[in-house]
Design a protein around this motif. Sequence first.
Motif, PDB file in Angstrom:
ATOM      1  N   THR A  90       0.861  -1.186   0.000  1.00 48.30           N
ATOM      2  CA  THR A  90       0.000   0.000   0.000  1.00 48.30           C
ATOM      3  C   THR A  90       0.894   1.231   0.000  1.00 48.30           C
ATOM      4  N   THR A 112      -8.590  -1.712   3.504  1.00 46.89           N
ATOM      5  CA  THR A 112      -8.132  -0.391   3.118  1.00 46.89           C
ATOM      6  C   THR A 112      -7.408   0.213   4.309  1.00 46.89           C
ATOM      7  N   ALA A 127     -12.175  -3.666   3.082  1.00 43.81           N
ATOM      8  CA  ALA A 127     -12.293  -3.103   1.735  1.00 43.81           C
ATOM      9  C   ALA A 127     -13.747  -3.071   1.274  1.00 43.81           C
ATOM     10  N   CYS A 148      -7.386  -0.896  -2.008  1.00 41.82           N
ATOM     11  CA  CYS A 148      -6.349  -1.442  -1.120  1.00 41.82           C
ATOM     12  C   CYS A 148      -4.945  -0.969  -1.479  1.00 41.82           C
TER      13      CYS A 148
END
Length: 162
Positions: A90, A112, A127, A148
């Motif tokens: 990420t 996320t 997510a 994500c």
Amino acid sequence: MTRQGTPAPPDASASRTMSRVDAALRALRDQGERVTPGRRAVLEILDATEAHLDAEAIGAAVAEHAPGVHRATVYRSLQSLSELGVITHTHVPGSATIYHLASGDARHHAHTHLQCTQCQRFFDLPADDLEPMRESVRKRTGFDIDTCHAALLGTCSDCREG
């Protein structure tokens, strides 16, 4: 980069740890890839923590766990394991990329990352919680958001109230 916690050394007796790492190693073999000491060490470190680790933190943890693995090998392993889909990464605005083991159980669901711009803490959000927004954007623009891949920025309740 602000990190939440330091990874504990992998515990070889923990069945959860070994089953997730074994699944990742199996995925490598299924793709015709080699299982190297560097790749194994990176996977074990990522599996041993819930912290949001960047490459530097992973390199330091690998140095303690597997001293024979060179730091450059850790960076190459992160790159190749990401490309092979065994780990995910990420992008964090203004900071280093963070990594997670891709395969997992319910505790390691697709999520996320939210980051507070004041205190720099991370928060995980399933997510699926952003699916209505993804669908709205897809319908209006045809664009499909990868929820994500990058952290969403905002202010946590502690900082808003403080």
